[in-house]
Design an enzyme around this catalytic site. Structure first.
Site, PDB file in Angstrom:
ATOM      1  N   GLY A   1      17.398   0.984  -2.959  1.00  0.00           N
ATOM      2  CA  GLY A   1      16.650   0.342  -1.885  1.00  0.00           C
ATOM      3  C   GLY A   1      16.090   1.366  -0.908  1.00  0.00           C
TER       4      GLY A   1
ATOM      5  N   THR B   1      20.820  -3.010   0.882  1.00  0.00           N
ATOM      6  CA  THR B   1      20.511  -1.621   1.214  1.00  0.00           C
ATOM      7  C   THR B   1      20.434  -1.411   2.717  1.00  0.00           C
ATOM      8  OG1 THR B   1      19.078   0.225   0.599  1.00  0.00           O
ATOM      9  CG2 THR B   1      17.988  -1.865   1.118  1.00  0.00           C
TER      10      THR B   1
ATOM     11  N   VAL C   1      17.756  -1.570  -5.173  1.00  0.00           N
ATOM     12  CA  VAL C   1      19.081  -2.082  -4.843  1.00  0.00           C
ATOM     13  C   VAL C   1      19.957  -0.940  -4.345  1.00  0.00           C
ATOM     14  CG1 VAL C   1      21.182  -3.122  -5.778  1.00  0.00           C
ATOM     15  CG2 VAL C   1      18.948  -3.991  -6.481  1.00  0.00           C
ATOM     16  N   SER C   2      20.596  -1.131  -3.192  1.00  0.00           N
ATOM     17  CA  SER C   2      21.555  -0.172  -2.646  1.00  0.00           C
ATOM     18  C   SER C   2      20.890   1.198  -2.471  1.00  0.00           C
ATOM     19  CB  SER C   2      22.791  -0.119  -3.558  1.00  0.00           C
ATOM     20  OG  SER C   2      23.864   0.526  -2.920  1.00  0.00           O
ATOM     21  N   TRP C   3      21.389   2.249  -3.134  1.00  0.00           N
ATOM     22  CA  TRP C   3      20.751   3.572  -3.050  1.00  0.00           C
ATOM     23  C   TRP C   3      19.274   3.464  -3.431  1.00  0.00           C
ATOM     24  CZ3 TRP C   3      18.127   6.911  -6.230  1.00  0.00           C
ATOM     25  CH2 TRP C   3      18.107   8.270  -5.894  1.00  0.00           C
TER      26      TRP C   3
END
Length: 283
Positions: free
Chosen positions: A109, A131, A105-107
């Site tokens: 990802g 992401t 998730v996000s970073w």
């Protein structure tokens, strides 16, 4: 020493010369599915995502706090996506895991992309949530990005509560107060060095040139109301990855896994549980 989070086990382990806090769920239980290796968002500790691990109760789940985050000691020297992917592979070795579905998730990802490219032989499928492809990302809402960089979001619940909508979007004021409060209560601030080293790890990093060679079935999930990672970034990822399916949660924000958990979980399960070669049609 082993502790618990819900039904999961947590311990501090020496992996490749680093002390890391590692959580795992159901690794010793029989399952028709490979475990999920999960990479968290920047500054986020294991507890922030533990509800997802509990809900995916028919398979193993393993994740760890990055150095200087949650319960992992501060890093002495900086690291990058390559070294932490190598470290994640060593964690799998330590717990006897050969093949995983990797999710981030996000970073995290970005880390999931890098791990799937660096350790392709150990990865079956990939799930990328909220992401980007790294430095080639389309920037988000400046107001959200400014507040995202403010360390008060970790240590001041009132600040987090006041700016939750700007930070993460996708919030129904009448329907998600319990979820929002629960999420804030699970956060533990990273150390300044831990947070800085996470930022530094992705400085100049992009997966874009390598993604056409990512030959794994990949689910890209985005929130239509994400103020931090705007949805076009998901379309870029899906266009670069040969076997990718894009799913957008229309009114979901950056934390759609929290605010739209039933819908998100249904998409993830359909993708991961589909027979060989049918995951993209099922998602």
């Amino acid at each position: 020493m082993t502790d618990t989070i819900g039904s999961g086990e947590v311990s501090l382990e020496n992996i490749g010369g680093r002390q890391l806090r590692i959580a795992r769920w159901r690794l010793d239980e029989p399952s028709d599915h490979p475990p999920i290796l999960f990479f968290n968002g920047i500054g986020a500790n294991i507890e922030a995502v533990s509800p997802l691990a509990e809900m995916l109760d028919d398979r193993g789940f393993i994740m760890f706090d990055m150095p200087g985050v949650g319960g992992s000691p501060e890093p002495l020297i900086p690291y990058n996506a390559f070294t932490m992917s190598w470290t994640a592979a060593k964690i799998l070795d330590a717990f006897g895991i050969t093949t995983v579905d990797v999710m981030g998730v996000s970073w995290g990802g970005a880390m999931a992309q890098h791990f799937a490219l660096q350790h392709a032989a150990r990865v079956r499928r990939v799930v990328l949530c909220a992401t980007t492809a790294g430095m080639l990302m389309v920037p988000g809402n400046p107001a959200a990005l400014t507040k995202m960089a403010n360390p008060r979001r970790y240590i001041d619940p009132e600040f987090m509560n006041e700016h939750f909508q700007t930070l993460y979007g996708g919030i129904d004021p009448d329907g998600t107060k319990h979820q929002k409060d629960a999420h804030i209560g699970r956060l533990k601030p990273p150390t300044p060095r831990g947070y800085f080293y996470q930022l530094l790890a992705m400085l100049g990093w992009t997966s874009a040139p390598a993604l056409p060679f990512l030959n794994k079935e990949t689910l890209v999930m985005m929130g239509g109301d994400d103020q931090i990672v705007v949805p076009i970034n998901g379309r870029i990822l899906a266009s670069l990855i040969p076997n990718a399916k894009l799913v957008e949660i229309p009114d979901g924000g950056h934390l759609f896994l929290l605010t739209h958990e039933d819908e998100s979980l249904a998409e993830i399960r359909a993708f991961l549980d589909a027979p060989e070669g049918e995951a993209l049609a099922a998602a």
